[in-house]
Each structure stands twice: as C-alpha cells, then as structure tokens.
Design a protein around this motif. Structure first.
Motif, PDB file in Angstrom:
ATOM      1  N   MET A   1      52.282  62.073   0.747  1.00  0.00           N
ATOM      2  CA  MET A   1      52.457  61.335   2.294  1.00  0.00           C
ATOM      3  C   MET A   1      53.710  60.575   2.493  1.00  0.00           C
ATOM      4  N   ARG A   2      54.145  60.223   1.467  1.00  0.00           N
ATOM      5  CA  ARG A   2      55.168  59.238   1.665  1.00  0.00           C
ATOM      6  C   ARG A   2      56.528  59.982   2.345  1.00  0.00           C
ATOM      7  N   THR A   3      56.643  61.071   2.144  1.00  0.00           N
ATOM      8  CA  THR A   3      57.858  61.881   2.698  1.00  0.00           C
ATOM      9  C   THR A   3      57.562  62.000   4.183  1.00  0.00           C
ATOM     10  N   ILE A   4      56.336  62.304   4.582  1.00  0.00           N
ATOM     11  CA  ILE A   4      55.905  62.547   6.039  1.00  0.00           C
ATOM     12  C   ILE A   4      55.984  61.268   6.699  1.00  0.00           C
ATOM     13  N   ARG A   5      55.679  59.891   5.892  1.00  0.00           N
ATOM     14  CA  ARG A   5      55.986  58.956   6.807  1.00  0.00           C
ATOM     15  C   ARG A   5      57.445  58.588   7.001  1.00  0.00           C
ATOM     16  N   GLN A   6      58.211  58.877   5.982  1.00  0.00           N
ATOM     17  CA  GLN A   6      59.729  58.645   6.341  1.00  0.00           C
ATOM     18  C   GLN A   6      60.124  59.668   7.290  1.00  0.00           C
ATOM     19  N   TRP A   7      59.577  60.820   7.390  1.00  0.00           N
ATOM     20  CA  TRP A   7      59.920  61.622   8.648  1.00  0.00           C
ATOM     21  C   TRP A   7      59.420  61.003   9.772  1.00  0.00           C
ATOM     22  N   GLU A   8      58.314  60.325  10.070  1.00  0.00           N
ATOM     23  CA  GLU A   8      57.868  59.811  10.935  1.00  0.00           C
ATOM     24  C   GLU A   8      58.530  58.532  11.568  1.00  0.00           C
ATOM     25  N   ASP A   9      58.886  57.648  10.374  1.00  0.00           N
ATOM     26  CA  ASP A   9      59.774  56.494  10.897  1.00  0.00           C
ATOM     27  C   ASP A   9      60.981  56.876  11.301  1.00  0.00           C
ATOM     28  N   VAL A  10      61.622  58.430  11.337  1.00  0.00           N
ATOM     29  CA  VAL A  10      62.939  58.691  11.957  1.00  0.00           C
ATOM     30  C   VAL A  10      62.779  59.502  13.207  1.00  0.00           C
ATOM     31  N   GLY A  11      61.087  59.696  13.677  1.00  0.00           N
ATOM     32  CA  GLY A  11      60.963  60.110  14.932  1.00  0.00           C
ATOM     33  C   GLY A  11      60.323  61.615  14.774  1.00  0.00           C
ATOM     34  N   VAL A  12      60.113  62.087  13.850  1.00  0.00           N
ATOM     35  CA  VAL A  12      59.682  63.436  13.676  1.00  0.00           C
ATOM     36  C   VAL A  12      58.189  63.392  14.180  1.00  0.00           C
ATOM     37  N   THR A  13      58.014  64.052  15.011  1.00  0.00           N
ATOM     38  CA  THR A  13      56.492  64.192  15.604  1.00  0.00           C
ATOM     39  C   THR A  13      55.625  65.381  15.414  1.00  0.00           C
ATOM     40  N   GLY A  14      56.169  66.421  14.240  1.00  0.00           N
ATOM     41  CA  GLY A  14      55.561  67.451  14.022  1.00  0.00           C
ATOM     42  C   GLY A  14      55.985  68.294  12.927  1.00  0.00           C
ATOM     43  N   ILE A  15      55.216  69.197  11.971  1.00  0.00           N
ATOM     44  CA  ILE A  15      55.654  69.826  11.044  1.00  0.00           C
ATOM     45  C   ILE A  15      55.034  71.151  11.037  1.00  0.00           C
ATOM     46  N   ASN A  16      56.025  72.030  10.685  1.00  0.00           N
ATOM     47  CA  ASN A  16      55.554  73.718  10.671  1.00  0.00           C
ATOM     48  C   ASN A  16      55.650  73.839   9.266  1.00  0.00           C
ATOM     49  N   PHE A  17      54.854  74.700   9.118  1.00  0.00           N
ATOM     50  CA  PHE A  17      54.574  75.294   7.682  1.00  0.00           C
ATOM     51  C   PHE A  17      54.817  76.722   7.437  1.00  0.00           C
ATOM     52  N   LEU A  18      55.457  77.283   6.345  1.00  0.00           N
ATOM     53  CA  LEU A  18      55.536  78.590   6.376  1.00  0.00           C
ATOM     54  C   LEU A  18      54.601  78.770   5.088  1.00  0.00           C
ATOM     55  N   LEU A  19      53.570  79.517   5.502  1.00  0.00           N
ATOM     56  CA  LEU A  19      52.584  79.708   4.445  1.00  0.00           C
ATOM     57  C   LEU A  19      52.438  81.322   3.790  1.00  0.00           C
ATOM     58  N   ASN A  20      52.860  81.154   2.547  1.00  0.00           N
ATOM     59  CA  ASN A  20      52.683  82.470   1.670  1.00  0.00           C
ATOM     60  C   ASN A  20      53.293  83.698   2.463  1.00  0.00           C
ATOM     61  N   ALA A  21      54.372  83.345   2.961  1.00  0.00           N
ATOM     62  CA  ALA A  21      55.236  84.635   3.445  1.00  0.00           C
ATOM     63  C   ALA A  21      55.178  85.687   2.824  1.00  0.00           C
ATOM     64  N   MET A  22      55.479  85.667   1.472  1.00  0.00           N
ATOM     65  CA  MET A  22      55.588  86.841   0.580  1.00  0.00           C
ATOM     66  C   MET A  22      54.505  87.273  -0.211  1.00  0.00           C
ATOM     67  N   GLU A  23      53.527  86.619   0.115  1.00  0.00           N
ATOM     68  CA  GLU A  23      52.013  86.884  -0.254  1.00  0.00           C
ATOM     69  C   GLU A  23      52.025  86.684  -1.918  1.00  0.00           C
ATOM     70  N   MET A  24      52.436  85.718  -2.213  1.00  0.00           N
ATOM     71  CA  MET A  24      52.986  85.603  -3.643  1.00  0.00           C
ATOM     72  C   MET A  24      51.619  84.837  -4.469  1.00  0.00           C
ATOM     73  N   ILE A  25      50.687  84.132  -3.387  1.00  0.00           N
ATOM     74  CA  ILE A  25      49.882  83.246  -4.002  1.00  0.00           C
ATOM     75  C   ILE A  25      48.525  83.730  -3.366  1.00  0.00           C
ATOM     76  N   PRO A  26      47.468  84.100  -4.200  1.00  0.00           N
ATOM     77  CA  PRO A  26      46.316  84.524  -3.775  1.00  0.00           C
ATOM     78  C   PRO A  26      45.816  83.792  -2.481  1.00  0.00           C
ATOM     79  N   GLN A  27      45.220  84.326  -1.603  1.00  0.00           N
ATOM     80  CA  GLN A  27      44.714  83.841  -0.350  1.00  0.00           C
ATOM     81  C   GLN A  27      43.620  82.770  -0.227  1.00  0.00           C
ATOM     82  N   GLU A  28      42.877  82.723  -1.453  1.00  0.00           N
ATOM     83  CA  GLU A  28      42.080  81.630  -1.487  1.00  0.00           C
ATOM     84  C   GLU A  28      42.876  80.382  -1.980  1.00  0.00           C
TER      85      GLU A  28
END
Length: 81
Positions: A1-28
C-alpha cells in the motif's frame, strides 16, 4: 500500500493490472489475489461513504463493437493492442 500511496501523492488516479497474461499461474491463485486486493487494499483508498455503498454486479455487458471499429483505424501499422 505504501507504493500506491506514493503514486497517489504525485497525482496518479488509477492503476491498470496485467493479470496472468501468459497463464503461468493457476486461475484460482489469480482470483485469490484479486479477492485479497479487493478486501484489503481497495478499502484503504475509499471514503467511509464509498465503503458503505452496496457492491453491485452489472447485469448486462456493454456493446463495444462500434468503439473498437472507430479506434482500430488509429492503430499504427504493426502495432498491437
């Protein structure tokens, strides 16, 4: 959360996630990670009123066919989406 707070402090208002793009992690595991983020991290960035609102699930999927056609012509040749 610390990193997200730092981003928020400099004006970042959203985060995009890349989730399991290569399907290397089990879906669950991916779903467990998303649930943990939703229950432990997101509430830290919400107001009390936002936390009190009921969570709803969309009942329809918007038609995005038209918007894709409009943006595809602006994609440079050789670029991928």
């Amino acid at each position: 959360m610390r990193t997200i707070r730092q981003w928020e402090d400099v004006g970042v208002t959203g985060i995009n996630f890349l989730l399991n793009a290569m399907e290397m992690i089990p879906q669950e595991q991916v779903l467990d990670s998303l649930r943990l983020f939703a229950t432990e991290v997101i509430p830290q960035f919400q107001t009390p009123a936002e936390r009190a609102r009921p969570v709803t699930t969309p009942t329809t999927v918007p038609d995005v066919g038209q918007s894709n056609a409009a943006t595809s012509s602006t994609t440079p040749t050789g670029a991928s989406r």
